[in-house]
Design an enzyme around this catalytic site. Structure first.
Site, PDB file in Angstrom:
ATOM      1  N   THR A 164      62.363  62.490   1.265  1.00  0.00           N
ATOM      2  CA  THR A 164      62.269  63.869   0.775  1.00  0.00           C
ATOM      3  C   THR A 164      61.184  64.647   1.497  1.00  0.00           C
ATOM      4  O   THR A 164      61.260  65.875   1.619  1.00  0.00           O
ATOM      5  CB  THR A 164      62.017  63.870  -0.747  1.00  0.00           C
ATOM      6  N   TYR A 181      62.009  49.672  -0.310  1.00  0.00           N
ATOM      7  CA  TYR A 181      62.864  50.837  -0.567  1.00  0.00           C
ATOM      8  C   TYR A 181      64.251  50.555  -0.012  1.00  0.00           C
ATOM      9  O   TYR A 181      64.425  50.395   1.192  1.00  0.00           O
ATOM     10  CB  TYR A 181      62.227  52.076   0.079  1.00  0.00           C
ATOM     11  N   LYS A 226      61.996  50.202  -4.880  1.00  0.00           N
ATOM     12  CA  LYS A 226      62.686  51.441  -5.217  1.00  0.00           C
ATOM     13  C   LYS A 226      64.147  51.201  -4.877  1.00  0.00           C
ATOM     14  O   LYS A 226      64.522  51.114  -3.712  1.00  0.00           O
ATOM     15  CB  LYS A 226      62.122  52.618  -4.413  1.00  0.00           C
ATOM     16  N   ILE A 262      61.242  57.140  -8.706  1.00  0.00           N
ATOM     17  CA  ILE A 262      60.679  57.965  -7.639  1.00  0.00           C
ATOM     18  C   ILE A 262      61.673  59.096  -7.454  1.00  0.00           C
ATOM     19  O   ILE A 262      62.782  58.900  -6.972  1.00  0.00           O
ATOM     20  CB  ILE A 262      60.442  57.157  -6.356  1.00  0.00           C
TER      21      ILE A 262
END
Length: 294
Positions: free
Chosen positions: A45, A133, A161, A203
Site C-alpha cells: 500500500t 507476508y 500476514k 494489517i
C-alpha cells in the site's frame, strides 16, 4: 503492538511525485488519535514497488521521526533477492522500528524449499522480529501452511500476514505452528471472520480512511464481542470491496485526498489515477460507511 488494527500506510506524494512530509505527519497523527495499534511503512500500500531503495529507507526513517515513539512502526523489507532482503532488514536494526514485514519473493516464484531457505537466511542473519507476508495474488507464489510451520520455529519469525482471503488457511496454520505465533489478516473484507477463527488482528488498507472504525472492530473482536464488531463492519463492507475495484493503492489514495487526509493522490507510473466509474463506487461506499467527507 502486533495485534488489533495495524494500518498499511499509504505514502503521500506531492504533484511532482515527491514525498509530502506535511501529509505524512497528518496521517501519522490521525492514526495516533484513532488509536491504531501500529503503522506498516512501505508495504504494498505504501508503493514499495515504485520507490528506490534510498527512498524506501528515507521514508521509513521519516515515519519514525514523525511518529516520535508515539506509535510502533513496522518496516516493509521484502525483496526478490534474499541478499537484498537481508541488507534492507539489517539497515533498520538500530533505527527504532518495532519489526519488519517481509513479503515472499515475487515474479521469480520460488518453490516451497526456496521460500523456506529465503526466510531462514533472513532470520539467521538479522535480529528484528519478522512477520511473514503471503499474498499470492500479487507475488505469484503461495507460502503454504506446512512451510509457515517450519519457519515458525525461528525465534525472530513471530507471525504471518495471511492475505489469501482463504479462511480455511487459519485452521491449517493454527494446527501446525507454535501457540504464540501471530496470525494477522491481510484482507479487510474477511478480517473479522479471520479474527473470529483465532486471528489476532489485521494489517489494513481500510484503516487509512476509517482508522477509528477499524480499531473498534478489532477491539471488540479481540474481546469476543462479535455482535458490536459486526455492526460496525457491516457499514464498512462496501468500502472494503470498493478499495480494491482498481489495484491498491489507487482507490485509497483518492479517498484519503477526498476526506482531507492528504493534499494529493499522486501515484507513480505505472499506477494511474482512479477512473470516474470507480470514484462513483467509492463515494457510495464512503456514504454508506457514514464517514465524514470534507
Amino acid at each position: 503492538m502486533f495485534k488489533g488494527s495495524i494500518v498499511a500506510l499509504i505514502t503521500p506524494m506531492d504533484e511532482k511525485g515527491q514525498i509530502c512530509r506535511i501529509s505524512l505527519e497528518k496521517l501519522i497523527n490521525y492514526h495516533i488519535a484513532s488509536k491504531t495499534e501500529a503503522i506498516v511503512s512501505i508495504g504494498t500500500t505504501g508503493e514499495s514497488a515504485t520507490l528506490s531503495q534510498e527512498e524506501h529507507i528515507n521514508i521509513v526513517m521519516l515515519t519514525l521521526e514523525l511518529a516520535d515513539g508515539r506509535i510502533p512502526v513496522i518496516a516493509g523489507t521484502g525483496a526478490n533477492a534474499t541478499t537484498e532482503a537481508i541488507s534492507l532488514t539489517k539497515r533498520f536494526e538500530k533505527s527504532g522500528v518495532a519489526g519488519c514485514l517481509s513479503v515472499t519473493p515475487y515474479y521469480n516464484r520460488p518453490t516451497q524449499e526456496g521460500l523456506y531457505q529465503h526466510f531462514k537466511a533472513i532470520s539467521e542473519n538479522t535480529e528484528l522480529p519478522q512477520i511473514l507476508y503471503n499474498v499470492p495474488s500479487r507475488t505469484g507464489c503461495d507460502l503454504l501452511p506446512e512451510t509457515v510451520a517450519k519457519l515458525s520455529h525461528f525465534n525472530n519469525i513471530i507471525g504471518i500476514k495471511e492475505a489469501t482471503g482463504d479462511l480455511s488457511r487459519i485452521h491449517k496454520i493454527k494446527e501446525l505452528v507454535k501457540t504464540n505465533f501471530l496470525l494477522i489478516s491481510g484482507d479487510d473484507a474477511t478480517a473479522l471472520d479471520f479474527m473470529q477463527l483465532g486471528g489476532q488482528g489485521v494489517i489494513s488498507v481500510t484503516a487509512n480512511i476509517a482508522a477509528k472504525e477499524m480499531m473498534e472492530i478489532c477491539s471488540y473482536a479481540l474481546k469476543g464481542d462479535f455482535i458490536n464488531a459486526r455492526s460496525i463492519n457491516k457499514r464498512l463492507m462496501l468500502l472494503h470491496e470498493a478499495l480494491f475495484i482498481e489495484p491498491n493503492p489507487i482507490p485509497v489514495k483518492w479517498l484519503a485526498k477526498k476526506i482531507g487526509l492528504i493534499k494529493s493522490d499522486t501515484l507513480r507510473l505505472p499506477m494511474t489515477p482512479v477512473l470516474d466509474s470507480t470514484r462513483f463506487q467509492l463515494e457510495k461506499a464512503i456514504q454508506y460507511a457514514n464517514l465524514k467527507i470534507s
